[in-house]
Design an enzyme around this catalytic site. Structure first.
Site, mmCIF file in Angstrom:
data_model
loop_
_atom_site.group_PDB
_atom_site.id
_atom_site.type_symbol
_atom_site.label_atom_id
_atom_site.label_comp_id
_atom_site.label_asym_id
_atom_site.label_seq_id
_atom_site.Cartn_x
_atom_site.Cartn_y
_atom_site.Cartn_z
ATOM 1 C CG ASN A 141 -6.298 57.125 38.364
ATOM 2 O OD1 ASN A 141 -6.076 56.425 39.345
ATOM 3 N ND2 ASN A 141 -5.343 57.745 37.712
ATOM 4 C CD GLN A 162 4.534 57.523 36.080
ATOM 5 O OE1 GLN A 162 3.475 56.933 36.266
ATOM 6 N NE2 GLN A 162 5.045 58.368 36.955
ATOM 7 N N GLY A 170 9.109 55.686 37.629
ATOM 8 C CA GLY A 170 7.979 56.027 38.483
ATOM 9 C C GLY A 170 6.782 55.106 38.362
ATOM 10 C CD GLN A 171 5.517 50.033 35.034
ATOM 11 O OE1 GLN A 171 6.520 49.370 35.285
ATOM 12 N NE2 GLN A 171 4.818 49.891 33.929
ATOM 13 C CB VAL A 211 0.630 49.041 38.869
ATOM 14 C CG1 VAL A 211 0.054 47.673 38.523
ATOM 15 C CG2 VAL A 211 -0.119 49.650 40.050
ATOM 16 C CG HIS A 261 -0.510 45.703 33.685
ATOM 17 N ND1 HIS A 261 -1.678 45.093 34.064
ATOM 18 C CD2 HIS A 261 -0.514 45.706 32.344
ATOM 19 C CE1 HIS A 261 -2.360 44.737 32.992
ATOM 20 N NE2 HIS A 261 -1.670 45.116 31.927
ATOM 21 C CG HIS A 305 -0.280 52.173 33.920
ATOM 22 N ND1 HIS A 305 0.700 51.379 34.498
ATOM 23 C CD2 HIS A 305 -0.300 53.315 34.634
ATOM 24 C CE1 HIS A 305 1.227 52.011 35.533
ATOM 25 N NE2 HIS A 305 0.645 53.199 35.635
ATOM 26 C CG HIS A 336 -0.854 58.038 33.965
ATOM 27 N ND1 HIS A 336 -1.465 57.956 35.191
ATOM 28 C CD2 HIS A 336 0.276 57.277 34.049
ATOM 29 C CE1 HIS A 336 -0.753 57.186 35.989
ATOM 30 N NE2 HIS A 336 0.315 56.759 35.324
#
Length: 172
Positions: free
Chosen positions: A27, A83, A89-90, A92, A94, A96, A98
């Site tokens: 990250n 998210q 709260g996403q 980007v 795409h 993913h 965390h």
């Protein structure tokens, strides 16, 4: 390695694990040490947009990478979060996941273990903003805020990605 994209951003040097359908990367601005992302190779904004094979590979990769970061960062637990969409709260568009290694009392000074959720939803977790402000062709990221958690350089992320690539091979 082929060029790898997270949304519109090229992140190839951050990738430490690659499957036919998924990759894992370090990250830019980890919330806690060892905070990594697992992402489908196909750029799609929502979990429901993924095929059955992509979902299976994503979650098997989350499981494998989670075991590895928990071991490497001497954690006792993990936060695993997706998210799913902008209103969740996403930052980007795409999909993913965390993966955040956790230790006993690691966020006591921030209000306790659940403080991680506010961190994910706030400016600290806004990966997209940090990626958009990343200069192209320069070795360092600009200062984004005055807090203690600063964006990392390409070299720092590449070094961690190389170290984790060796570690993931030790994880079944």
């Amino acid at each position: 390695m082929p060029l790898i994209h997270f949304g519109n951003f090229t992140v190839t040097s951050q990738v430490f694990h690659l499957t036919p359908l998924t990759y894992a990367l370090v990250n830019l601005k980890p919330l806690l040490p060892g905070h990594v992302l697992v992402i489908p190779r196909r750029v799609t904004p929502r979990l429901s947009d993924l095929s059955e094979a992509e979902v299976k590979d994503l979650f098997l990769t989350v499981q494998r990478v989670g075991r590895m970061v928990e071991r490497v960062y001497n954690a006792s637990s993990l936060n695993i979060a997706i998210q799913d969409g902008a209103d969740a709260g996403q930052s980007v568009p795409h999909v993913h996941a965390h993966i955040i290694p956790r230790k006993n009392a690691d966020l006591d000074e921030r209000g306790g273990a659940d403080a991680i959720y506010g961190m994910l939803e706030g400016e600290e977790g806004d990966i997209g903003s940090h990626l958009r402000h990343r200069p192209v062709g320069r070795p360092k990221f600009p200062r984004v805020d005055e807090g203690a958690r600063q964006p990392r350089s390409e070299a720092e992320m590449a070094e961690e990605a190389q170290r984790l690539a060796l570690e993931i091979e030790k994880t079944q």
